[in-house]
Design an enzyme around this catalytic site. Structure first.
Site, PDB file in Angstrom:
ATOM      1  N   CYS A  89       0.747  -1.232  -0.107  1.00  0.00           N
ATOM      2  CA  CYS A  89       0.006   0.033  -0.061  1.00  0.00           C
ATOM      3  C   CYS A  89       0.722   1.367   0.027  1.00  0.00           C
ATOM      4  O   CYS A  89       0.346   2.390  -0.446  1.00  0.00           O
ATOM      5  CB  CYS A  89      -0.956   0.057   1.122  1.00  0.00           C
ATOM      6  SG  CYS A  89      -2.120  -1.318   1.315  1.00  0.00           S
ATOM      7  N   SER A 235     -11.198   0.857   4.247  1.00  0.00           N
ATOM      8  CA  SER A 235     -11.154   1.557   3.044  1.00  0.00           C
ATOM      9  C   SER A 235     -11.650   1.032   1.730  1.00  0.00           C
ATOM     10  O   SER A 235     -11.886  -0.210   1.810  1.00  0.00           O
ATOM     11  CB  SER A 235      -9.513   1.587   2.767  1.00  0.00           C
ATOM     12  OG  SER A 235      -9.061   0.250   2.556  1.00  0.00           O
ATOM     13  N   HIS A 336      -9.139   3.926  -1.639  1.00  0.00           N
ATOM     14  CA  HIS A 336      -7.557   3.362  -1.421  1.00  0.00           C
ATOM     15  C   HIS A 336      -7.135   2.482  -2.844  1.00  0.00           C
ATOM     16  O   HIS A 336      -7.101   1.369  -2.836  1.00  0.00           O
ATOM     17  CB  HIS A 336      -7.596   2.472  -0.190  1.00  0.00           C
ATOM     18  CG  HIS A 336      -6.165   1.926   0.090  1.00  0.00           C
ATOM     19  ND1 HIS A 336      -5.024   2.693  -0.570  1.00  0.00           N
ATOM     20  CD2 HIS A 336      -5.946   1.141   0.800  1.00  0.00           C
ATOM     21  CE1 HIS A 336      -4.213   2.173   0.285  1.00  0.00           C
ATOM     22  NE2 HIS A 336      -4.656   1.092   0.872  1.00  0.00           N
ATOM     23  N   CYS A 366       0.107   2.092   6.746  1.00  0.00           N
ATOM     24  CA  CYS A 366       0.613   0.660   6.979  1.00  0.00           C
ATOM     25  C   CYS A 366       0.618  -0.230   5.494  1.00  0.00           C
ATOM     26  O   CYS A 366      -0.130   0.479   4.705  1.00  0.00           O
ATOM     27  CB  CYS A 366      -0.384  -0.024   7.864  1.00  0.00           C
ATOM     28  SG  CYS A 366      -2.241  -0.042   7.273  1.00  0.00           S
TER      29      CYS A 366
END
Length: 381
Positions: A89, A235, A336, A366
């Site tokens: 991510c 998300s 996201h 994260c």
């Protein structure tokens, strides 16, 4: 001494899964954002030393070094190279770090960092298919089975004693903040409209101004039957891209560019790969220690809303005032798009700092495998 400054930062609107951007090839989506960046900065692409581009699911349409394909698709000279980064991510946040480090070291003079993810066209898990990315030695250390982020989010909620109501209230706040920001035009300067076959996409699709705790409470908890994590406080699965133009202060001056912000501090940490989502806590501590700044020097914090329990746990550790944390909403509302999220958040943070005269802003998120990047930006006059 060379520094690294952001001259321009732009992003696409963030599209919902199977939404307005789902018909756009991810290389084309990247190219349109690169073109918008060049136009806004009056950039001659021939001077770009590299395009460092984040992308998580490097499968299908997102293979073959999408950074290079994006630059060529944007019509940039064949002399402009590109490389694709995967730190899950945080891929495009890491792309910014690599770009900034290259500029400071003198390897680059002008570089573009950013990323993309079309989760509609290349779903999560596409890269590994039916094969496990984890071998016997990993299993010996951490046990069989691939870590599950949803279960990690549930574990955080238990360890920090967050109830369903608290998580849903946070999610409601994310939507309301994003809706208010959109209504007052806070995203206008950072968004590049994307032309699709159906028309022009100009705004984020996932924001729900009418989001309510009552509606969120009705959603099921897919990870644990008696859990607290739902689709509503997680998300969104999204499509999007973002890009930042990075150079030095001296080179910016030579080209007539006015820098927006300096990349003040950039760090990365590893953390427990099973719970996976607690990395922003030590990443923030490392960034503060390396920067020499105090927590109260930072005026805005962006902690990626992978799940509501992630920024709430981070906030419980740092006691940051609520208005300073994800002040214009986050991934729960805005979406996201994995490989594009780090650059999207950086773009949003830097524009928010400029709009509100905030000197220092911190971004952290994260990442799969138990990692986290943290970046501190300094607003420049």
């Amino acid at each position: 001494m060379r520094d690294a400054v952001v001259v321009a930062a732009v992003r696409s609107p963030v599209g919902k899964r199977a939404g307005a951007l789902s018909g756009v090839h991810p290389a084309d989506l990247s190219a349109r954002v690169l073109s918008a960046l060049a136009e806004r900065a009056s950039l001659d692409p021939s001077i770009v030393d590299d395009v460092v581009w984040g992308c998580v699911s490097q499968a299908g349409e997102q293979t073959f070094d999408i950074a290079r394909t994006a630059a060529l698709s944007a019509g940039w000279p064949e002399s402009v190279p590109g490389t694709t980064v995967d730190r899950q991510c945080g891929s495009s946040q890491q792309a910014v770090h690599f770009a900034a480090a290259g500029v400071v070291a003198g390897h680059y003079d002008v570089v573009v960092a950013g990323g993309v993810e079309s989760m509609s066209r290349v779903p999560m898990g596409s890269a590994s298919g039916d094969q496990s990315p984890l071998g016997e030695l990993y299993a010996e250390r951490y046990g069989d089975g691939q870590p599950n982020q949803g279960l990690g989010a549930e574990r955080i909620a238990r360890e920090w004693s967050f109830g369903r109501g608290e998580l849903d209230a946070y999610a409601e706040r994310s939507h309301h903040r994003a809706a208010a920001a959109a209504a007052r035009g806070a995203f206008d300067a950072q968004i590049a409209a994307i032309e699709t076959a159906e028309g022009l996409v100009t705004s984020d699709e996932g924001v729900r101004p009418d989001c309510s705790i009552e509606a969120l409470a009705k959603l099921r908890t897919p990870f644990l039957a008696d859990g607290v994590i739902s689709a509503g406080n997680s998300s969104q699965i999204s499509d999007g891209a973002a890009a930042l133009l990075i150079t030095t202060s001296d080179i910016a001056g030579a080209h007539g560019w006015t820098p927006l912000a300096r990349v003040h501090t950039a760090v990365v940490v590893g953390s427990d790969p099973n719970i996976m989502l607690t990395g922003p806590i030590p990443a923030t501590a490392k960034a503060l220690a390396k920067s020499g700044l105090r927590l109260d020097d930072i005026g805005a914090f962006e902690v990626n809303e992978a799940f509501a329990s992630v920024p709430l746990a981070w906030q419980a550790e740092y006691a940051v005032p609520e208005p300073a944390l994800n002040p214009v909403g986050g991934a729960i509302a805005l979406g996201h798009p994995l490989g594009g999220s780090g650059a999207r958040i950086a773009t949003t943070l830097i524009h928010h700092m400029a709009d509100n005269g905030i000197r220092f802003g911190l971004q952290t998120m994260c990442e799969g495998g138990g990692q986290a990047n943290a970046t501190i930006y300094e607003l420049l006059p």
